[in-house]
Scaffold this motif. Structure first.
Motif, short mmCIF file in Angstrom:
data_model
loop_
_atom_site.label_atom_id
_atom_site.label_comp_id
_atom_site.label_asym_id
_atom_site.label_seq_id
_atom_site.Cartn_x
_atom_site.Cartn_y
_atom_site.Cartn_z
N GLY A 135 0.83 -1.22 0.00
CA GLY A 135 0.00 0.00 0.00
C GLY A 135 0.85 1.26 0.00
O GLY A 135 0.63 2.19 -0.77
N MET A 136 1.88 1.28 0.85
CA MET A 136 2.74 2.46 0.96
C MET A 136 3.58 2.68 -0.31
O MET A 136 3.88 3.80 -0.67
N ASP A 137 3.93 1.59 -0.98
CA ASP A 137 4.77 1.70 -2.18
C ASP A 137 4.00 2.23 -3.39
O ASP A 137 4.60 2.53 -4.41
N HIS A 138 2.68 2.28 -3.33
CA HIS A 138 1.90 2.73 -4.47
C HIS A 138 1.05 3.94 -4.11
O HIS A 138 -0.09 4.07 -4.54
N GLN A 139 1.64 4.82 -3.30
CA GLN A 139 0.96 6.07 -2.97
C GLN A 139 1.00 7.01 -4.18
O GLN A 139 1.86 6.85 -5.03
N PRO A 140 0.10 7.97 -4.31
CA PRO A 140 -0.83 8.42 -3.26
C PRO A 140 -2.17 7.66 -3.23
O PRO A 140 -2.95 7.89 -2.32
N VAL A 166 -3.31 -20.17 10.03
CA VAL A 166 -3.88 -18.83 10.16
C VAL A 166 -4.60 -18.47 8.86
O VAL A 166 -4.05 -18.65 7.77
N ALA A 167 -5.83 -18.01 9.00
CA ALA A 167 -6.61 -17.56 7.84
C ALA A 167 -6.83 -16.07 7.96
O ALA A 167 -7.09 -15.56 9.06
N PHE A 168 -6.68 -15.34 6.86
CA PHE A 168 -6.91 -13.89 6.92
C PHE A 168 -7.34 -13.34 5.57
O PHE A 168 -7.25 -14.01 4.54
N SER A 169 -7.84 -12.12 5.61
CA SER A 169 -8.32 -11.45 4.40
C SER A 169 -7.28 -10.44 3.93
O SER A 169 -6.51 -9.92 4.73
N VAL A 170 -7.27 -10.17 2.63
CA VAL A 170 -6.47 -9.08 2.08
C VAL A 170 -7.36 -8.28 1.13
O VAL A 170 -8.08 -8.86 0.31
N ASP A 171 -7.33 -6.96 1.27
CA ASP A 171 -8.15 -6.05 0.46
C ASP A 171 -7.20 -5.04 -0.19
O ASP A 171 -6.56 -4.26 0.51
N LEU A 172 -7.06 -5.12 -1.51
CA LEU A 172 -6.19 -4.20 -2.26
C LEU A 172 -7.04 -3.28 -3.13
O LEU A 172 -7.96 -3.76 -3.80
N ARG A 173 -6.73 -1.97 -3.12
CA ARG A 173 -7.52 -1.04 -3.92
C ARG A 173 -6.62 -0.02 -4.63
O ARG A 173 -5.65 0.47 -4.04
N HIS A 174 -6.98 0.29 -5.86
CA HIS A 174 -6.30 1.36 -6.59
C HIS A 174 -7.18 1.79 -7.77
O HIS A 174 -7.86 0.96 -8.36
N PRO A 175 -7.17 3.09 -8.13
CA PRO A 175 -7.99 3.54 -9.26
C PRO A 175 -7.45 3.12 -10.63
O PRO A 175 -8.17 3.19 -11.62
N ASP A 176 -6.17 2.69 -10.70
CA ASP A 176 -5.57 2.32 -11.98
C ASP A 176 -5.42 0.80 -12.03
O ASP A 176 -4.75 0.20 -11.17
N ASP A 177 -6.03 0.19 -13.04
CA ASP A 177 -6.07 -1.27 -13.10
C ASP A 177 -4.68 -1.89 -13.18
O ASP A 177 -4.43 -2.95 -12.61
N GLU A 178 -3.77 -1.22 -13.91
CA GLU A 178 -2.42 -1.77 -14.05
C GLU A 178 -1.68 -1.78 -12.72
O GLU A 178 -0.99 -2.75 -12.38
N VAL A 179 -1.83 -0.70 -11.97
CA VAL A 179 -1.19 -0.64 -10.65
C VAL A 179 -1.79 -1.69 -9.73
O VAL A 179 -1.08 -2.38 -8.98
N LEU A 180 -3.12 -1.84 -9.81
CA LEU A 180 -3.80 -2.84 -8.97
C LEU A 180 -3.27 -4.24 -9.29
O LEU A 180 -3.05 -5.06 -8.39
N GLN A 181 -3.04 -4.49 -10.56
CA GLN A 181 -2.49 -5.78 -11.00
C GLN A 181 -1.07 -5.96 -10.42
O GLN A 181 -0.72 -7.04 -9.95
N ALA A 182 -0.29 -4.89 -10.45
CA ALA A 182 1.07 -4.96 -9.91
C ALA A 182 1.04 -5.20 -8.40
O ALA A 182 1.89 -5.93 -7.86
N MET A 183 0.08 -4.61 -7.71
CA MET A 183 -0.05 -4.83 -6.27
C MET A 183 -0.36 -6.30 -5.99
O MET A 183 0.18 -6.91 -5.07
N LYS A 184 -1.25 -6.86 -6.81
CA LYS A 184 -1.61 -8.28 -6.67
C LYS A 184 -0.36 -9.16 -6.88
O LYS A 184 -0.09 -10.07 -6.09
N ALA A 185 0.40 -8.85 -7.93
CA ALA A 185 1.60 -9.65 -8.23
C ALA A 185 2.60 -9.54 -7.07
O ALA A 185 3.23 -10.54 -6.69
N GLY A 186 2.72 -8.34 -6.50
CA GLY A 186 3.63 -8.14 -5.38
C GLY A 186 3.22 -8.96 -4.16
O GLY A 186 4.05 -9.52 -3.45
N LEU A 187 1.91 -9.03 -3.93
CA LEU A 187 1.38 -9.83 -2.83
C LEU A 187 1.71 -11.31 -3.05
O LEU A 187 2.21 -12.00 -2.14
N GLU A 188 1.44 -11.81 -4.24
CA GLU A 188 1.65 -13.23 -4.53
C GLU A 188 3.13 -13.61 -4.40
O GLU A 188 3.47 -14.62 -3.77
N ARG A 189 3.97 -12.76 -5.00
CA ARG A 189 5.41 -13.02 -4.96
C ARG A 189 5.94 -12.96 -3.52
O ARG A 189 6.60 -13.88 -3.04
#
Ligand SMILES: [Zn+2]
Length: 411
Positions: free
Chosen positions: A253-258, A281-304
């Motif tokens: 989240g912090m790496d893809h500000q603002p 341990v089970a947990f939720s993750v909620d990622l949000r961004h107005p730009d689809d490409e950035v959102l995709q990059a955030m998802k990839a970062g999480l998976e990696r």
């Protein structure tokens, strides 16, 4: 554009009267979907709409439409609206403001004796909040064809009561088909539910669209073992892995500000025992961004990142995406109509992107859509202390009036 104005005191009085239905001791509102209190709120709106000369219809998922005829009543309507249901510890403005601002537009047009070429409709969407019946935004979702009517009707609360049964019980299981009709333009006024307008000293947000969202369910599995005899070096501690992933999510989240938001809001530790190393341990993750490409990059970062963390500790990782909502760009003509409206009445406005989901997001998939935000104190909502000022509520409603007249062609 003529400098018309709504009646600010009447709008405020209506907001305060509606807030009495389900009022809580701390000054908030608890009026959850399809309860007796929701029925009372709906009944009050319907009575006000009829007093204002509107015809009222209810569709098969309980959405209410109050209609002021147009000069050419066969034309598709210009619609506004929001929701009357609240969170259990909700406030007086979330949703209800968008409904009553629409009603105030109708009342103002009546006062001014102003006809519009297109009909005007004020919608009350069923179960926006999703706290009693999950997921959220079901009424507008059925209208837009995102959920089937059968699935919505079968959706049950924790006591097993279905939406169909509860709609029938409170008298709002309507006859008209949900959706399948044209809307010329849809506008929703809403409190911002965030701190941006207040911090910028602006009165009106010209909403450009909504953030995309990706929701995940994560499960980390290691090995349960005794907290005493098991040396640190050989532990497969699932909670340690989860803690590192929580930190990773925050960094993403912090790496893809603002504009990025990244949240772990739910976490279940098993077996959740003081002297046992957590095995799962089970947990939720909620990622949000107005730009689809950035959102995709955030998802990839999480998976990696999560894969690397789990490998180091010897944990099995399951990371399942359970929901993807692409970013929404609102209709450029509707956004322009909001901007023009704000300029016409000299409001201090700025462009903004919605961080939350709204009924307008669903409707934007079937009709040209725009939204108007007004500030709320401290950016706080879904809370009994939620607050907006009479002046800001009036400003947003005046912008709505102008935007609707722009699309409905006042004559
Ligand atoms: Zn809302």
């Amino acid at each position: 554009m003529r400098n018309l104005a709504i009646d600010a005191e009447r709008l405020w009085a209506s907001l305060m009267e509606m807030a009495r239905i389900g009022a809580t001791e701390k000054g908030g509102v608890n009026r959850q979907a399809l309860t007796d209190l929701d029925r009372q709120g709906r009944d009050l709106f319907v009575a006000w709409a009829r007093e204002a000369g509107c015809s009222v219809s209810v569709d098969a998922i309980g959405n209410i439409f109050a209609r002021r005829p147009g000069r050419d009543d066969k034309l598709a309507p210009v619609m506004t609206g929001s929701h009357l249901d609240t969170q259990p510890t909700g406030g007086r403005f979330d949703g209800v403001y968008g409904v009553l601002a629409g009603l105030e537009v109708v009342r103002t047009l009546n006062d001014l004796g102003l006809a519009t070429e297109r009909p005007i409709e004020v919608a009350v969407w069923t179960n926006e909040e999703g706290c009693r019946f999950a997921p959220a935004m079901i009424g507008s979702g059925v209208f837009a064809g995102i959920f089937t009517l059968d699935r919505a009707h079968a959706t049950a609360d924790r006591d097993g009561k279905t939406m169909a049964g509860e709609l029938a019980r409170i008298g709002y299981l309507g006859e008209t088909a949900a959706g399948g009709r044209e809307i010329a333009a849809f506008f929703e006024t809403h409190i911002e539910q965030g701190p941006i307008l207040e911090a910028a000293g602006k009165t009106v947000g010209i909403v450009q669209g909504a953030q995309g969202q990706r929701w995940f369910d994560a499960v980390l599995t290691g090995q349960e073992a005794h907290a005493g005899p098991t040396p640190m070096a050989i532990r497969r501690d699932a909670l340690l892995g989860a803690a590192r992933v929580v930190d990773l999510v925050n960094r993403i989240g912090m790496d893809h500000q603002p504009n990025a938001c990244a949240t772990v809001g739910q976490l279940t530790v098993m077996p959740n025992s003081r002297n046992t190393i957590p095995g799962r341990v089970a947990f939720s993750v909620d990622l949000r961004h107005p730009d689809d490409e950035v959102l995709q990059a955030m998802k990839a970062g999480l998976e990696r990142g999560a894969t690397v963390i789990c490998e180091k500790i010897g944990l099995a990782l399951e990371l399942k995406e359970i929901w993807y909502q692409p970013p929404i760009a609102f209709d450029s003509d509707c956004v322009a109509a909001v901007a023009k409206g704000a300029a016409a009445i000299g409001q201090n406005a700025m462009p903004i992107v919605s961080g939350a989901g709204h009924d307008a997001c669903n409707i934007s998939t079937v009709a040209p859509t725009g939204m108007i935000f007004v500030p709320c104190a401290g950016g706080i909502s879904h809370n009994e202390v939620e607050a907006a000022t009479p002046a800001d509520c009036a400003a947003g409603c005046n912008v709505l009036l102008h935007a609707m007249l722009d699309r409905a062609q006042a004559v």
